[in-house]
Scaffold this motif. Structure first.
Motif, short mmCIF file in Angstrom:
data_model
loop_
_atom_site.label_atom_id
_atom_site.label_comp_id
_atom_site.label_asym_id
_atom_site.label_seq_id
_atom_site.Cartn_x
_atom_site.Cartn_y
_atom_site.Cartn_z
N LEU A 288 0.83 -1.20 0.00
CA LEU A 288 0.00 0.00 0.00
C LEU A 288 0.87 1.25 0.00
CD1 LEU A 288 -2.78 1.34 0.18
CD2 LEU A 288 -2.60 1.18 2.67
N GLN A 289 0.69 2.08 -1.01
CA GLN A 289 1.49 3.29 -1.15
C GLN A 289 0.68 4.49 -0.68
OE1 GLN A 289 4.04 5.45 -1.04
NE2 GLN A 289 4.98 4.11 -2.57
N THR A 290 1.05 5.03 0.50
CA THR A 290 0.32 6.19 1.02
C THR A 290 1.15 7.47 0.93
OG1 THR A 290 1.06 5.68 3.27
CG2 THR A 290 -1.07 4.81 2.59
N ASP A 291 2.33 7.39 0.32
CA ASP A 291 3.15 8.59 0.10
C ASP A 291 2.62 9.29 -1.15
OD1 ASP A 291 5.00 10.54 -0.40
OD2 ASP A 291 6.75 9.24 -0.14
N MET A 292 2.00 10.45 -0.97
CA MET A 292 1.33 11.12 -2.08
C MET A 292 2.29 11.55 -3.18
SD MET A 292 -1.55 13.33 -0.05
CE MET A 292 -2.57 13.54 -1.49
N THR A 293 3.57 11.73 -2.82
CA THR A 293 4.54 12.15 -3.83
C THR A 293 4.89 11.03 -4.80
OG1 THR A 293 6.44 11.57 -2.44
CG2 THR A 293 5.53 13.79 -2.19
N LYS A 294 4.45 9.78 -4.50
CA LYS A 294 4.79 8.65 -5.35
C LYS A 294 3.58 8.09 -6.10
CE LYS A 294 8.65 7.38 -2.34
NZ LYS A 294 9.24 6.36 -1.45
N LEU A 295 2.53 8.90 -6.21
CA LEU A 295 1.30 8.45 -6.87
C LEU A 295 1.21 8.89 -8.32
CD1 LEU A 295 -1.34 9.01 -4.04
CD2 LEU A 295 -0.12 6.92 -4.64
N GLY A 296 2.24 9.57 -8.81
CA GLY A 296 2.23 9.98 -10.22
C GLY A 296 1.75 11.39 -10.45
N PHE A 297 1.34 12.12 -9.41
CA PHE A 297 0.90 13.50 -9.57
C PHE A 297 2.04 14.38 -10.06
CE2 PHE A 297 -2.44 12.27 -6.52
CZ PHE A 297 -3.55 12.94 -7.03
N GLU A 298 1.74 15.29 -10.99
CA GLU A 298 2.68 16.37 -11.28
C GLU A 298 2.72 17.30 -10.07
OE1 GLU A 298 4.57 16.23 -13.84
OE2 GLU A 298 3.51 14.57 -14.79
N ALA A 299 3.82 18.00 -9.88
CA ALA A 299 4.02 18.78 -8.65
C ALA A 299 2.91 19.80 -8.43
CB ALA A 299 5.38 19.47 -8.69
N ASP A 300 2.50 20.51 -9.48
CA ASP A 300 1.47 21.54 -9.30
C ASP A 300 0.10 20.91 -9.03
OD1 ASP A 300 1.46 20.50 -11.87
OD2 ASP A 300 0.83 22.35 -12.83
N ASP A 301 -0.19 19.77 -9.67
CA ASP A 301 -1.46 19.09 -9.41
C ASP A 301 -1.51 18.56 -7.98
OD1 ASP A 301 -2.59 19.50 -11.88
OD2 ASP A 301 -1.93 17.59 -12.72
N LEU A 302 -0.38 18.03 -7.50
CA LEU A 302 -0.34 17.52 -6.13
C LEU A 302 -0.56 18.65 -5.13
CD1 LEU A 302 0.09 15.24 -4.13
CD2 LEU A 302 2.56 15.60 -4.33
N ARG A 303 0.04 19.80 -5.41
CA ARG A 303 -0.14 20.94 -4.51
C ARG A 303 -1.61 21.36 -4.44
NH1 ARG A 303 2.02 24.48 -7.33
NH2 ARG A 303 0.11 25.63 -7.83
N ARG A 304 -2.27 21.40 -5.61
CA ARG A 304 -3.68 21.80 -5.62
C ARG A 304 -4.55 20.77 -4.89
NH1 ARG A 304 -2.56 23.92 -10.98
NH2 ARG A 304 -3.06 21.93 -11.94
N PHE A 305 -4.24 19.48 -5.11
CA PHE A 305 -5.01 18.43 -4.44
C PHE A 305 -4.85 18.52 -2.92
CE2 PHE A 305 -5.26 13.70 -3.37
CZ PHE A 305 -6.63 13.70 -3.32
N LYS A 306 -3.60 18.68 -2.47
CA LYS A 306 -3.37 18.79 -1.03
C LYS A 306 -4.06 20.02 -0.43
CE LYS A 306 0.99 16.35 -0.20
NZ LYS A 306 2.36 16.49 0.34
N ASP A 307 -4.01 21.13 -1.14
CA ASP A 307 -4.69 22.34 -0.65
C ASP A 307 -6.18 22.08 -0.44
OD1 ASP A 307 -2.32 23.73 -0.68
OD2 ASP A 307 -2.70 24.77 -2.58
N CYS A 308 -6.79 21.33 -1.34
CA CYS A 308 -8.23 21.07 -1.26
C CYS A 308 -8.58 20.13 -0.11
CB CYS A 308 -8.74 20.49 -2.58
SG CYS A 308 -8.73 21.69 -3.95
N ILE A 309 -7.80 19.04 0.08
CA ILE A 309 -8.16 18.10 1.14
C ILE A 309 -7.87 18.66 2.53
CG2 ILE A 309 -7.83 16.09 -0.34
CD1 ILE A 309 -5.18 15.54 1.11
N HIS A 310 -7.01 19.69 2.61
CA HIS A 310 -6.69 20.28 3.91
C HIS A 310 -7.65 21.40 4.29
CE1 HIS A 310 -3.09 18.23 5.30
NE2 HIS A 310 -2.65 18.19 4.05
N GLN A 311 -8.64 21.68 3.44
CA GLN A 311 -9.64 22.68 3.82
C GLN A 311 -10.51 22.14 4.94
OE1 GLN A 311 -11.79 24.36 0.51
NE2 GLN A 311 -9.95 24.52 -0.77
N ALA A 312 -11.13 23.06 5.68
CA ALA A 312 -11.93 22.67 6.84
C ALA A 312 -13.18 21.89 6.45
CB ALA A 312 -12.31 23.91 7.65
#
Length: 574
Positions: A288-312
């Motif tokens: 099971l791979q839970t390291d988000m940096t190893k899921l194939g996301f491009e750096a800018d897409d990963l940043r946007r995804f993380k910003d969204c899931i960290h919202q309240a």
């Protein structure tokens, strides 16, 4: 016997650490008598700690030293060198750089080690000095769960890669011991080959066993007719199924330990004309791979995804067809959000992996515990973060959106082909546009796509700049791209592809997108608005990986639609 110049230098360095001539002589005698490395006998004297010895000897041997006790070596690096070779040469791989394998050894001056590694693995070895005692500990630690198929003693097993494409296994009569060895072999090969599923399929004259590796089924072996029923019964017993029921499909879970490694299987039986077909989905907790940096996301897409899931609060959806990696992406998001200050609850059908600190509820449709029932109960459990395995109907969608609008972060999945289509699907379900634009924060659409084998990758001479332009590359950039493909080698089973990565569309609900949704734009118009707002399409994500040499042009054409072909995509989705 006179010492070689390098041995003389080593003795001088050890003498500078406080070892006497007599102690070094005793260590050499012990090494000769016990057939052990000299450095190991020096360490056993326990006069100076191993770290000091390594740091003193590394300059003499013109190589770096490594302290294995400080390292946590990934399993995918360990797997690059077989257990028998590691034990024979007293080595352990610690890292990889392109086609170079960095290997820890107590004898970094050995040309035999370099040649043996290159012959066995096709890697160029870069040797670094390590403690002999720590090497013993590390080999035992990291190879404890290594699957040594040679100990299974299964007669007449023929590799599925050989010229004989119709392999048979075992003698004419099935005995309990032989069936057990065969079943164990099949289960172990699931891990050896990195399979996601195993298919056991009965036919009129034999039985075929296939493994799904990197999304494609590969034949493992064929079993003689006389072994067919016994193997099916053995697997049903292992899964605790009703062996007397052969007319109806059955579902079960199987928990086994393979080489000390816990592995769960989700098992389904299906009656066919010649007996029951069994399909087992491998749920390997170790993979099971839970390291988000190893899921194939491009750096800018990963940043946007993380910003969204960290919202309240809000709703984040991960979409794609079955087998596109949605569950792994959701688990990685939950692992990212998992804090002792938050209450996280999930509803899953079934619970594939257990995550410490998260309350996971298995769906039981047979007793009325479906997604909407679980979701209603969650709202009375004081949750901060809710994960719903799948939104299947309007009622579930509306409850999830209500939760998102009342201060919760909601994660879920939907079976759609693209991020913009997800919005259209929810509207078609009956979700009100004003609720959708208020609740929805982000949609991630993804596919798993096969990677070019790094061992045999080479430029693809058939791919011209015009082909790249037709696929979607800008004319000014196409001539600079070197498209790669695998030639085929033993590592990739002569397919030219090894492993998979993900491509993504990350749609963030900007004001422009919200306005387009509120006005119920057509799918093609909505996609254009999304791309103008910063969304990279699946085709564009795939093209980036072509430019990086990760995937082939053939995979792009097979797995993605052109961005100007929205109508055909809609037809496929329908």
């Amino acid at each position: 016997m006179a010492l070689s110049p390098i041995d003389t230098l080593i003795d001088q360095k050890l003498a500078s650490l406080g070892f006497t001539v007599q102690e070094l002589a005793l260590a050499r005698d012990a090494a000769t008598k016990n057939k052990t490395p000299f450095l190991q006998e020096v360490e056993i004297l326990n006069k100076v700690n191993s770290r000091a010895i390594l740091e003193a000897l590394a300059p003499v041997m013109s190589c770096p030293c490594v302290h294995l006790e400080d390292r946590d070596i990934p399993q995918n690096i360990i797997d690059l060198i077989p257990k028998d070779l590691a034990e024979k040469l007293r080595i352990i791989p610690i890292d990889r750089s392109a086609n170079n394998l960095i290997v820890a050894t107590g004898n970094p001056l050995s040309l035999e080690i370099v040649k043996s590694i290159q012959k066995k693995t096709n890697f160029f070895a870069r040797l670094v000095l390590a403690s002999e005692l720590r090497l013993d500990e590390s080999i035992k630690k990291y190879y404890a769960s290594y699957l040594d198929v040679s100990t299974l003693q299964i007669e007449d097993v023929v590799s599925a890669n050989s010229a004989n494409s119709r392999q048979e296994i075992g003698g004419d009569n099935a005995d309990d011991a032989g069936i057990t060895r065969l079943a164990n072999y099949i289960l172990q090969q699931c891990l050896v080959q990195g399979a996601s599923d195993v298919h056991v399929e009965p036919y009129e004259t034999d039985m075929r066993v296939r493994l799904r590796v990197d999304g494609a089924l590969r034949e493992l072996l064929k079993v003689k007719l006389s072994w067919r029923d016994a193997l099916l019964t053995k697997m049903k017993i292992m899964a605790k199924m009703n062996i007397s029921e052969k007319r109806l499909p059955q579902d079960a879970n199987m928990n086994v330990s393979i080489g000390g490694r816990p592995v769960d299987f989700r098992v389904n039986s299906l009656p066919t004309a010649y007996g029951e077909k069994i399909v087992m989905r491998i749920l390997d907790k170790g993979s099971l791979q839970t390291d988000m940096t190893k899921l194939g996301f491009e750096a800018d897409d990963l940043r946007r995804f993380k910003d969204c899931i960290h919202q309240a609060n809000g709703m984040v959806l991960v979409t794609g067809p079955t087998g596109s990696g949605k569950t792994v992406t959701l688990y990685s998001a939950l692992a990212e959000l998992n804090k002792s200050t938050d209450n996280i609850v999930t509803a899953e059908d079934p619970v594939e992996f257990t995550l410490p600190g998260i309350n996971q509820v298995p769906i039981r449709n047979d007793i009325g515990l479906d997604f909407k029932t679980a979701l209603k109960a969650f709202l009375r459990q004081d949750p901060d973060i809710i994960m719903v395995g799948e939104i299947r109907d309007l009622e579930t969608a509306e409850i999830a959106m209500k939760a998102a609008l009342t201060g919760h972060m909601v994660l879920s999945t939907l079976h759609t082909n693209s991020a913009p289509e997800t919005v259209t699907r929810l509207l078609n379900m009956g979700v009100e546009p004003f609720n959708l634009v208020s609740a929805l924060t982000c949609v991630v659409a993804q596919r798993l796509i096969r990677k070019v084998c790094s061992r045999c990758a080479a430029p693809d001479p058939d791919v011209t700049p015009q082909i790249l332009i037709d696929m979607g590359f800008h004319p000014d950039y196409a001539s600079k791209v070197v498209a790669m493909k695998g030639k085929g080698c033993a590592t990739c089973n002569n397919t030219g592809e090894k492993g998979r990565t993900a491509i993504h569309e990350v749609l963030v609900m900007t004001e422009d997108v919200k306005q387009a949704v509120a006005k119920k734009f057509a799918p093609m118009e909505l996609k254009q608005v999304c791309m103008k707002s910063g969304m990279r399409s699946l085709r564009q994500s795939a093209l980036l990986k072509v430019a990086q040499g990760v995937i082939s042009v053939t995979e792009v054409l097979a797995m993605t639609m052109p961005d100007n072909d929205i109508d055909r995509s809609d037809q496929d989705a329908a």
